[in-house]
Motif scaffolding. Structure first.
Motif, PDB file in Angstrom:
ATOM      1  N   PRO A  94       0.801  -1.096   0.065  1.00 26.98           N
ATOM      2  CA  PRO A  94       0.123   0.085  -0.239  1.00 26.98           C
ATOM      3  C   PRO A  94       0.738   1.001   0.079  1.00 26.98           C
ATOM      4  CG  PRO A  94      -0.915  -1.448   1.510  1.00 26.98           C
ATOM      5  CD  PRO A  94       0.604  -2.141   1.148  1.00 26.98           C
ATOM      6  N   SER A  95       2.060   1.286   0.787  1.00 24.27           N
ATOM      7  CA  SER A  95       2.872   2.415   0.849  1.00 24.27           C
ATOM      8  C   SER A  95       3.381   2.760  -0.607  1.00 24.27           C
ATOM      9  CB  SER A  95       3.927   2.203   2.020  1.00 24.27           C
ATOM     10  OG  SER A  95       4.593   3.390   1.800  1.00 24.27           O
ATOM     11  N   GLU A  96       3.806   1.933  -1.129  1.00 21.40           N
ATOM     12  CA  GLU A  96       4.447   2.062  -2.620  1.00 21.40           C
ATOM     13  C   GLU A  96       3.218   2.235  -3.559  1.00 21.40           C
ATOM     14  OE1 GLU A  96       7.840   1.957  -3.529  1.00 21.40           O
ATOM     15  OE2 GLU A  96       7.894   2.149  -1.270  1.00 21.40           O
ATOM     16  N   ARG A  97       2.281   1.850  -3.386  1.00 19.74           N
ATOM     17  CA  ARG A  97       1.264   2.139  -4.215  1.00 19.74           C
ATOM     18  C   ARG A  97       0.871   3.593  -4.277  1.00 19.74           C
ATOM     19  NH1 ARG A  97      -1.965  -1.855  -2.974  1.00 19.74           N
ATOM     20  NH2 ARG A  97      -3.228  -0.876  -1.692  1.00 19.74           N
ATOM     21  N   GLU A  98       0.724   4.029  -3.103  1.00 23.13           N
ATOM     22  CA  GLU A  98       0.369   5.235  -2.740  1.00 23.13           C
ATOM     23  C   GLU A  98       1.481   6.290  -3.450  1.00 23.13           C
ATOM     24  OE1 GLU A  98      -0.483   5.924   1.208  1.00 23.13           O
ATOM     25  OE2 GLU A  98      -2.364   4.741   1.247  1.00 23.13           O
ATOM     26  N   ARG A  99       2.704   5.916  -3.203  1.00 25.63           N
ATOM     27  CA  ARG A  99       3.907   6.744  -3.644  1.00 25.63           C
ATOM     28  C   ARG A  99       3.918   6.845  -5.076  1.00 25.63           C
ATOM     29  NH1 ARG A  99       9.092   5.508   0.295  1.00 25.63           N
ATOM     30  NH2 ARG A  99       7.838   5.630   2.158  1.00 25.63           N
ATOM     31  N   PHE A 100       3.706   5.837  -5.993  1.00 26.85           N
ATOM     32  CA  PHE A 100       3.473   5.877  -7.185  1.00 26.85           C
ATOM     33  C   PHE A 100       2.284   6.751  -7.755  1.00 26.85           C
ATOM     34  CE2 PHE A 100       6.041   1.784  -7.832  1.00 26.85           C
ATOM     35  CZ  PHE A 100       7.082   2.411  -8.630  1.00 26.85           C
ATOM     36  N   ALA A 101       1.432   6.485  -7.013  1.00 26.87           N
ATOM     37  CA  ALA A 101       0.092   7.387  -7.658  1.00 26.87           C
ATOM     38  C   ALA A 101       0.432   8.894  -7.420  1.00 26.87           C
ATOM     39  CB  ALA A 101      -1.261   6.991  -6.694  1.00 26.87           C
ATOM     40  N   TRP A 102       0.977   9.331  -6.085  1.00 26.94           N
ATOM     41  CA  TRP A 102       1.331  10.698  -5.741  1.00 26.94           C
ATOM     42  C   TRP A 102       2.202  11.230  -6.895  1.00 26.94           C
ATOM     43  CZ3 TRP A 102      -1.829  13.754  -3.916  1.00 26.94           C
ATOM     44  CH2 TRP A 102      -2.684  13.155  -2.735  1.00 26.94           C
ATOM     45  N   GLU A 103       3.221  10.264  -7.453  1.00 29.24           N
ATOM     46  CA  GLU A 103       4.203  10.852  -8.241  1.00 29.24           C
ATOM     47  C   GLU A 103       3.414  11.104  -9.531  1.00 29.24           C
ATOM     48  OE1 GLU A 103       8.445   9.642 -10.402  1.00 29.24           O
ATOM     49  OE2 GLU A 103       7.307   8.174  -9.156  1.00 29.24           O
ATOM     50  N   GLY A 104       2.545  10.214  -9.864  1.00 25.34           N
ATOM     51  CA  GLY A 104       1.667  10.283 -10.964  1.00 25.34           C
ATOM     52  C   GLY A 104       0.982  11.632 -10.969  1.00 25.34           C
ATOM     53  N   VAL A 105       0.428  12.179  -9.912  1.00 23.70           N
ATOM     54  CA  VAL A 105      -0.239  13.169  -9.576  1.00 23.70           C
ATOM     55  C   VAL A 105       0.601  14.354 -10.120  1.00 23.70           C
ATOM     56  CG1 VAL A 105      -1.592  14.709  -8.130  1.00 23.70           C
ATOM     57  CG2 VAL A 105      -2.183  12.439  -8.313  1.00 23.70           C
ATOM     58  N   LYS A 106       1.864  14.330  -9.509  1.00 25.27           N
ATOM     59  CA  LYS A 106       2.571  15.494  -9.559  1.00 25.27           C
ATOM     60  C   LYS A 106       3.227  15.625 -11.239  1.00 25.27           C
ATOM     61  CE  LYS A 106       4.461  15.853  -4.899  1.00 25.27           C
ATOM     62  NZ  LYS A 106       5.586  15.568  -3.962  1.00 25.27           N
ATOM     63  N   LEU A 107       3.348  14.291 -11.733  1.00 20.76           N
ATOM     64  CA  LEU A 107       3.839  14.390 -12.977  1.00 20.76           C
ATOM     65  C   LEU A 107       2.626  15.094 -14.083  1.00 20.76           C
ATOM     66  CD1 LEU A 107       5.815  10.985 -13.572  1.00 20.76           C
ATOM     67  CD2 LEU A 107       6.772  13.181 -13.621  1.00 20.76           C
ATOM     68  N   ALA A 108       1.503  14.804 -13.747  1.00 18.02           N
ATOM     69  CA  ALA A 108       0.317  15.109 -14.652  1.00 18.02           C
ATOM     70  C   ALA A 108       0.228  16.681 -14.174  1.00 18.02           C
ATOM     71  CB  ALA A 108      -0.987  14.564 -14.173  1.00 18.02           C
ATOM     72  N   GLU A 109       0.534  17.155 -13.020  1.00  9.33           N
ATOM     73  CA  GLU A 109       0.450  18.638 -12.782  1.00  9.33           C
ATOM     74  C   GLU A 109       1.501  19.187 -13.465  1.00  9.33           C
ATOM     75  OE1 GLU A 109      -1.486  18.580  -8.162  1.00  9.33           O
ATOM     76  OE2 GLU A 109       0.905  18.550  -8.491  1.00  9.33           O
ATOM     77  N   ALA A 110       2.782  18.622 -13.378  1.00  4.97           N
ATOM     78  CA  ALA A 110       3.709  19.448 -14.211  1.00  4.97           C
ATOM     79  C   ALA A 110       3.548  19.521 -15.613  1.00  4.97           C
ATOM     80  CB  ALA A 110       5.209  18.568 -13.984  1.00  4.97           C
ATOM     81  N   ALA A 111       2.906  18.392 -16.304  1.00  3.17           N
ATOM     82  CA  ALA A 111       2.356  18.250 -17.728  1.00  3.17           C
ATOM     83  C   ALA A 111       1.689  19.312 -17.926  1.00  3.17           C
ATOM     84  CB  ALA A 111       1.939  16.975 -18.198  1.00  3.17           C
ATOM     85  N   LEU A 112       0.519  19.779 -17.046  1.00  7.96           N
ATOM     86  CA  LEU A 112      -0.558  20.718 -17.320  1.00  7.96           C
ATOM     87  C   LEU A 112       0.135  22.104 -17.401  1.00  7.96           C
ATOM     88  CD1 LEU A 112      -3.254  19.659 -15.014  1.00  7.96           C
ATOM     89  CD2 LEU A 112      -3.035  19.604 -17.545  1.00  7.96           C
ATOM     90  N   ALA A 113       1.317  22.266 -16.417  1.00  8.73           N
ATOM     91  CA  ALA A 113       2.032  23.763 -16.452  1.00  8.73           C
ATOM     92  C   ALA A 113       2.848  23.714 -17.405  1.00  8.73           C
ATOM     93  CB  ALA A 113       2.856  23.507 -15.104  1.00  8.73           C
ATOM     94  N   GLN A 114       3.320  22.766 -18.177  1.00  5.56           N
ATOM     95  CA  GLN A 114       4.319  22.807 -19.131  1.00  5.56           C
ATOM     96  C   GLN A 114       3.518  22.804 -20.578  1.00  5.56           C
ATOM     97  OE1 GLN A 114       7.775  20.384 -18.772  1.00  5.56           O
ATOM     98  NE2 GLN A 114       7.342  20.280 -16.535  1.00  5.56           N
ATOM     99  N   GLY A 115       2.291  23.094 -20.764  1.00  3.61           N
ATOM    100  CA  GLY A 115       1.668  23.259 -21.887  1.00  3.61           C
ATOM    101  C   GLY A 115       0.750  21.990 -22.332  1.00  3.61           C
TER     102      GLY A 115
END
Length: 267
Positions: A94-115
């Motif tokens: 569960p801990s690793e699953r959450e970490r991957f999911a949060w990283e996915g959120v951050k990568l998507a947020e970065a993608a939105l910010a970059q166009g």
């Protein structure tokens, strides 16, 4: 490309269940070993092949390369968040699953910010990862209901047909499972409209049929028993005959859960 599996079935139905701690830092897993030499051009060209049928090391290597890449096309795409989602879904810790999911959120947020704001897939995977990340924390889940709704609505507006109607499929399930007003955004009629449209437009995806059957049952009850069974049978046939990779096992469990709920014999 067939994505958002296990958790596609599992994310939103259980997003409000449970209670536990979150790891919000999105700490990357250890660097994978034995990865092939990748280039931004090669990864970009092959990204559509990375999905439920890919082996886990292949996904890990692609994600590790993307983390260190400054290629603008890759950084503003949905690829990073999609890779994180697949890896999160497969992780039994569960801990690793959450970490991957949060990283996915951050990568998507970065993608939105970059166009990437006009890319429906970026909004789609942001919401899918967010739903998985908060699913074991009731407080966080409730606090993010409107954000989940907004991101899925953006995906529906921009890319309604992505992932065989995935944005409509998951927004419909969010409306079906969330608490109704005034506590939340739940709305059975909206759920039925979205999921019915997903089945109509994309009848080849088993979860469209399963989720529509679930909505018919939960909103209208036994009066729709016949249609519920018809939709389940159609979805099950697609699941059995199709190539769904790592998604197949958890999706079968979703069918089994609904069969048990409606009192239909297990297969």
């Amino acid at each position: 490309m067939r994505t958002v599996g296990l958790l596609a079935a599992g994310i939103l139905p259980v997003v409000l269940a449970g209670c536990g701690g979150l790891h919000r830092d999105g700490v990357p897993a250890g660097q994978p070993v034995g990865c092939p030499r990748l280039t931004a051009a090669a990864l970009s060209a092959s990204q559509d092949s990375l999905g439920p049928s890919s082996e886990t090391p292949e996904l890990e290597c692609a994600l590790d390369f993307l983390r260190g890449s400054d290629d603008p096309a890759l950084r503003r795409s949905s690829l990073g968040s999609r890779l994180c989602l697949h890896l999160a879904e497969r992780n039994s810790d569960p801990s690793e699953r959450e970490r991957f999911a949060w990283e996915g959120v951050k990568l998507a947020e970065a993608a939105l910010a970059q166009g990437g704001k006009d890319d429906g897939a970026v909004h789609y995977y942001l919401a899918a990862n967010l739903g998985l990340a908060v699913r074991d924390d009731m407080t966080a889940a409730m606090a993010n209901l409107h954000r989940l709704e907004d991101e899925f609505k953006a995906a529906v507006k921009l890319s309604p047909d992505f992932d065989d109607g995935g944005p409509q499929r998951l927004l419909g399930m969010l409306y079906l499972k969330a608490p109704a007003w005034p506590a939340g955004i739940g709305d059975g009629d909206k759920a039925l409209d979205l999921l019915g449209h997903a089945v109509e437009k994309h009848p080849g995806h088993p979860l469209n049929h399963l989720f529509y059957a679930q909505a018919l049952w939960e909103v209208n009850g036994e009066s729709e028993g016949g249609r519920v069974k018809e939709e389940m049978a159609a979805g099950w046939k697609l699941l059995e005959s199709g190539s769904w990779g790592y998604n197949k096992k958890p999706w079968k469990q979703e069918f089994a859960d609904l069969r048990e709920e409606i009192g239909e014999p297990a297969r």
